[in-house]
Write a protein that holds these residues in place. Structure first.
Motif, mmCIF file in Angstrom:
data_model
loop_
_atom_site.group_PDB
_atom_site.id
_atom_site.type_symbol
_atom_site.label_atom_id
_atom_site.label_comp_id
_atom_site.label_asym_id
_atom_site.label_seq_id
_atom_site.Cartn_x
_atom_site.Cartn_y
_atom_site.Cartn_z
ATOM 1 N N PRO A 482 0.804 -1.228 0.000
ATOM 2 C CA PRO A 482 0.000 0.000 0.000
ATOM 3 C C PRO A 482 0.837 1.278 0.000
ATOM 4 O O PRO A 482 0.332 2.354 -0.335
ATOM 5 N N LEU A 483 2.112 1.166 0.376
ATOM 6 C CA LEU A 483 3.010 2.322 0.394
ATOM 7 C C LEU A 483 3.748 2.486 -0.937
ATOM 8 O O LEU A 483 4.589 3.366 -1.066
ATOM 9 N N ASP A 484 3.432 1.625 -1.901
ATOM 10 C CA ASP A 484 4.079 1.635 -3.219
ATOM 11 C C ASP A 484 5.572 1.340 -3.095
ATOM 12 O O ASP A 484 6.390 1.830 -3.878
ATOM 13 N N ILE A 485 5.936 0.538 -2.086
ATOM 14 C CA ILE A 485 7.299 0.034 -1.955
ATOM 15 C C ILE A 485 7.247 -1.424 -2.378
ATOM 16 O O ILE A 485 6.576 -2.247 -1.748
ATOM 17 N N ARG A 486 7.941 -1.754 -3.445
ATOM 18 C CA ARG A 486 7.790 -3.055 -4.076
ATOM 19 C C ARG A 486 8.796 -4.053 -3.489
ATOM 20 O O ARG A 486 10.013 -3.852 -3.572
ATOM 21 N N ILE A 487 8.270 -5.132 -2.924
ATOM 22 C CA ILE A 487 9.093 -6.201 -2.371
ATOM 23 C C ILE A 487 8.823 -7.456 -3.193
ATOM 24 O O ILE A 487 7.733 -8.039 -3.118
ATOM 25 N N ALA A 488 9.783 -7.859 -3.994
ATOM 26 C CA ALA A 488 9.620 -9.059 -4.810
ATOM 27 C C ALA A 488 9.786 -10.304 -3.943
ATOM 28 O O ALA A 488 10.225 -10.238 -2.787
ATOM 29 N N SER A 489 9.397 -11.451 -4.520
ATOM 30 C CA SER A 489 9.542 -12.702 -3.774
ATOM 31 C C SER A 489 11.013 -12.997 -3.499
ATOM 32 O O SER A 489 11.347 -13.682 -2.532
ATOM 33 N N SER A 490 11.899 -12.475 -4.338
ATOM 34 C CA SER A 490 13.334 -12.602 -4.116
ATOM 35 C C SER A 490 13.964 -11.232 -4.338
ATOM 36 O O SER A 490 13.854 -10.656 -5.427
ATOM 37 N N TRP A 491 14.597 -10.691 -3.318
ATOM 38 C CA TRP A 491 15.183 -9.363 -3.437
ATOM 39 C C TRP A 491 16.453 -9.293 -2.603
ATOM 40 O O TRP A 491 16.713 -10.155 -1.775
ATOM 41 N N MET A 492 17.252 -8.243 -2.835
ATOM 42 C CA MET A 492 18.537 -8.093 -2.164
ATOM 43 C C MET A 492 18.536 -6.857 -1.265
ATOM 44 O O MET A 492 18.117 -5.780 -1.668
ATOM 45 N N HIS A 493 18.958 -7.065 -0.034
ATOM 46 C CA HIS A 493 19.154 -5.906 0.831
ATOM 47 C C HIS A 493 20.597 -5.442 0.667
ATOM 48 O O HIS A 493 21.446 -6.202 0.184
ATOM 49 N N PRO A 494 20.906 -4.191 1.021
ATOM 50 C CA PRO A 494 20.009 -3.143 1.514
ATOM 51 C C PRO A 494 19.085 -2.619 0.399
ATOM 52 O O PRO A 494 19.482 -2.555 -0.765
ATOM 53 N N LEU A 495 17.903 -2.243 0.797
ATOM 54 C CA LEU A 495 16.926 -1.654 -0.120
ATOM 55 C C LEU A 495 16.556 -0.278 0.398
ATOM 56 O O LEU A 495 16.335 -0.103 1.605
ATOM 57 N N ALA A 496 16.483 0.704 -0.524
ATOM 58 C CA ALA A 496 16.078 2.059 -0.146
ATOM 59 C C ALA A 496 14.962 2.520 -1.083
ATOM 60 O O ALA A 496 14.998 2.228 -2.291
ATOM 61 N N ALA A 497 13.986 3.205 -0.525
ATOM 62 C CA ALA A 497 12.893 3.783 -1.309
ATOM 63 C C ALA A 497 12.699 5.221 -0.870
ATOM 64 O O ALA A 497 12.775 5.534 0.329
ATOM 65 N N ILE A 498 12.476 6.110 -1.833
ATOM 66 C CA ILE A 498 12.284 7.535 -1.553
ATOM 67 C C ILE A 498 10.855 7.906 -1.905
ATOM 68 O O ILE A 498 10.389 7.665 -3.029
ATOM 69 N N GLY A 511 19.900 -4.054 -3.376
ATOM 70 C CA GLY A 511 21.258 -4.524 -3.623
ATOM 71 C C GLY A 511 22.276 -3.412 -3.577
ATOM 72 O O GLY A 511 23.219 -3.384 -4.381
ATOM 73 N N LEU A 512 22.123 -2.490 -2.626
ATOM 74 C CA LEU A 512 23.022 -1.339 -2.558
ATOM 75 C C LEU A 512 24.444 -1.725 -2.161
ATOM 76 O O LEU A 512 25.358 -0.907 -2.265
ATOM 77 N N ALA A 513 24.630 -2.960 -1.690
ATOM 78 C CA ALA A 513 25.976 -3.416 -1.348
ATOM 79 C C ALA A 513 26.569 -4.301 -2.428
ATOM 80 O O ALA A 513 27.648 -4.871 -2.247
ATOM 81 N N SER A 514 25.890 -4.404 -3.581
ATOM 82 C CA SER A 514 26.368 -5.250 -4.670
ATOM 83 C C SER A 514 27.368 -4.491 -5.537
ATOM 84 O O SER A 514 27.706 -3.333 -5.272
ATOM 85 N N GLU A 515 27.819 -5.108 -6.621
ATOM 86 C CA GLU A 515 28.804 -4.489 -7.502
ATOM 87 C C GLU A 515 28.262 -3.237 -8.171
ATOM 88 O O GLU A 515 29.026 -2.323 -8.505
ATOM 89 N N VAL A 516 26.947 -3.189 -8.389
ATOM 90 C CA VAL A 516 26.337 -2.016 -9.020
ATOM 91 C C VAL A 516 25.738 -1.079 -7.984
ATOM 92 O O VAL A 516 24.985 -0.158 -8.322
ATOM 93 N N GLY A 517 26.090 -1.312 -6.707
ATOM 94 C CA GLY A 517 25.510 -0.509 -5.635
ATOM 95 C C GLY A 517 25.824 0.962 -5.758
ATOM 96 O O GLY A 517 24.967 1.825 -5.489
ATOM 97 N N ALA A 518 27.048 1.312 -6.203
ATOM 98 C CA ALA A 518 27.438 2.727 -6.305
ATOM 99 C C ALA A 518 26.557 3.456 -7.321
ATOM 100 O O ALA A 518 26.141 4.601 -7.088
ATOM 101 N N THR A 519 26.262 2.795 -8.434
ATOM 102 C CA THR A 519 25.398 3.406 -9.453
ATOM 103 C C THR A 519 24.002 3.639 -8.896
ATOM 104 O O THR A 519 23.399 4.705 -9.112
ATOM 105 N N ARG A 520 23.482 2.653 -8.173
ATOM 106 C CA ARG A 520 22.134 2.781 -7.618
ATOM 107 C C ARG A 520 22.079 3.846 -6.537
ATOM 108 O O ARG A 520 21.089 4.571 -6.405
ATOM 109 N N LEU A 521 23.141 3.977 -5.749
ATOM 110 C CA LEU A 521 23.179 5.034 -4.736
ATOM 111 C C LEU A 521 23.186 6.410 -5.393
ATOM 112 O O LEU A 521 22.540 7.351 -4.900
#
Length: 533
Positions: A482-498, A511-521
């Motif tokens: 209901p908050l429009d924060i999407r949690i898939a059946s399989s997901w990677m933490h850390p997760l951030a929503a604005i 997946g903010l700690a993954s190899e592409v985490g810097a791009t997502r941040l």
């Protein structure tokens, strides 16, 4: 001790009839099977012996106590006390368990029963206690012609006392003072007793309510009022199985239930004076205890006449366990109670419990129990708050009118710890744009949970330590949708929503700690900068 109320009492009888309701952990814990029942007199039902052996194995797995039964046609010279001591020594009962042992011996010809307590347990099971149990409980089942049920339920009473002792609890006299006939509790004196001839003497204390009792024990205006009436009913010494205080389905079940005075007293002694809370959701209520990990919840239903105790639903929606660190669990059912209170169900080990209740783990004998591991005591560190996922969603929703950045994270893995400085930098950047930071730890490792307040302080995190209780499958996704924060059946933490000031999610990344985490941040940072425009 075990869950001590009428629902627990009912399940105690079901345990006798269908002992499969209890988990069989002895084999998984590596205990070598041995016969604990010597029934040369043929007193017990042979069909129940395998289940009986399992239950006794589970008691040893849980409490480290060796419990044995010996039933003989006659005892030499009629000296039952001498016979039980000799047999206990000959069998080596409790020898490997620091003499933590209990031997129940019965002389059929003289109808004499004795319970022999090992030396290291005599401070827990006094002669007065054991004598009281036999005179006021076991003898009722002999009088009714069913010693099988009586002896097994006696084991449950002994197990209750073992569990309380394991948690460091001593006897509390206040509940006994509540019982009208206090003299029954005070009449001790020995650990041997003569059992009545079948059909003679008092048996069970169930009865049909007369008009006065029906009026007294009718549905109440509040669930708490119904619970207090229930304690009063137990206090009176008679279990009115058709009292309107119970739902119709519960009355039907109780009409077939063999209750003894000692057992209803045991229930009262368990519940009276315990701290509890009540949740009401429409026409349903859940009462859970906050200072006792052994008493499972009560369920109530509101009808036209008021609130009734729904024991039938309690039987369906809870399960008892022996040999595990938790002695009861909620079951996720497709019924009104589950739908009303599922947001309060949390996972403790592999079992569902109630958030806010007493969920301390029983210190069992085994070092490892499947599903629990070697998890330490669950005392919360200073400065840590725990929420259910539903409570976390409500906190996020309450911030509407302001931009919010939501973080779901864990510090229990090396990658997350390594990425944490960059995550903290993002959060400070979002704060500078006017956003409120709401962060929730999902750590399952209790050592990481203990460390959380100090870790966040050292990382200069712009949020307090808030930890999410483990949730049933799908509950996080359901709470955040209901908050429009999407949690898939399989997901990677850390997760951030604005979320913007209108409650719309404008950016989300995982997946903010993954190899592409810097791009997502970086993408999240740009979304935070846009909040000021």
């Amino acid at each position: 001790m075990a869950a001590g109320k009428l629902r627990w009492l009912v399940r105690g009888v079901l345990l006798v009839l269908l002992l499969g309701a209890c988990m069989t952990l002895a084999e998984a814990l590596g205990f070598r099977f041995r016969h604990r029942i010597d029934d040369r007199a043929g007193l017990l039902d042979r069909r129940q012996l395998p289940y009986f052996e399992d239950y006794l194995s589970n008691i040893e797995a849980e409490s480290g106590v060796d419990v044995r039964f010996i039933f003989v046609d006659s005892v030499p010279r009629g000296l039952l006390e001498e016979f039980t001591v000799q047999r206990a020594r000959a069998l080596g009962i409790g020898r490997k368990l620091d003499r933590r042992s209990v031997l129940l011996a019965y002389d059929v010809s003289r109808r004499r029963l004795r319970i022999e307590i090992g030396p290291t347990l005599q401070g827990i099971f006094t002669d007065a206690f054991v004598g009281y149990v036999m005179r006021n409980h076991v003898r009722n089942f002999f009088a009714a012609g069913d010693p099988n049920i009586g002896l097994r339920l006696t084991l449950r009473l002994l197990q209750m006392r073992l569990r309380r002792a394991a948690m460091g609890e001593e006897y509390d006299p206040r509940p006994a003072e509540y019982i009208e006939d206090a003299a029954r509790l005070a009449s001790g004196g020995g650990a041997a007793s003569t059992m009545p001839v079948t059909g003679q003497g008092p048996s069970f204390n169930t009865a049909f309510a007369d008009p006065t009792a029906r009026q007294r024990f009718e549905p109440q205006a509040t669930a708490e009022g119904t619970f207090r009436r229930y304690l009063e009913l137990l206090r009176g010494g008679r279990l009115y199985t058709d009292a309107p205080l119970f739902t119709q389905a519960s009355q039907s079940f109780l009409a077939t239930f063999p209750a003894t005075p000692a057992y209803t007293e045991a229930i009262l002694l368990e519940e009276y004076g315990r701290a509890y809370r009540i949740l009401e959701r429409g026409d349903f209520a859940l009462l859970y205890f906050t200072d006792d990990p052994f008493i499972s919840p009560h369920l109530f239903r509101r009808g036209p006449a008021g609130w009734q105790l729904d024991i039938a639903a309690e039987l369906r929606d809870t399960r008892e366990y022996t040999g595990a660190p938790l002695t009861w669990a909620m079951l996720q059912q497709d019924d009104e109670y589950t739908r009303a209170f599922i947001d309060r169900y949390i996972l403790v080990g592999p079992l569902l419990r109630v958030a806010g209740g007493d969920n301390r783990l029983l210190p069992v004998r085994a070092r490892f129990v499947p599903g629990f591991g070697a998890r330490p005591g669950m005392d919360l560190p200073r400065g840590l708050e725990q929420l259910t996922v539903a409570e976390a969603a409500a906190r996020i929703d309450s911030a509407e009118g302001k931009p919010v950045v939501v973080l779901l994270y864990s510090i229990g893995d090396r990658a997350s710890r390594g990425a944490f400085p960059a995550i903290v930098e993002l959060l400070h950047r979002c704060e500078a744009s006017g956003a409120v930071v709401l962060a929730f730890s999902m750590d399952d490792d209790w050592n990481a949970v203990r460390e959380l307040p100090g870790f966040l302080q050292g990382a200069r995190a712009p949020f307090p330590a808030v930890h999410l209780h483990r949730w049933p499958l799908g509950q996080l996704r359901q709470a955040m949708a209901p908050l429009d924060i999407r949690i898939a059946s399989s997901w990677m933490h850390p997760l951030a929503a604005i979320r913007d000031r209108h409650g719309r999610t404008v950016a989300q990344a995982e997946g903010l700690a993954s190899e592409v985490g810097a791009t997502r941040l970086a993408e999240l940072g740009a979304a935070c900068d846009a909040l000021t425009h």
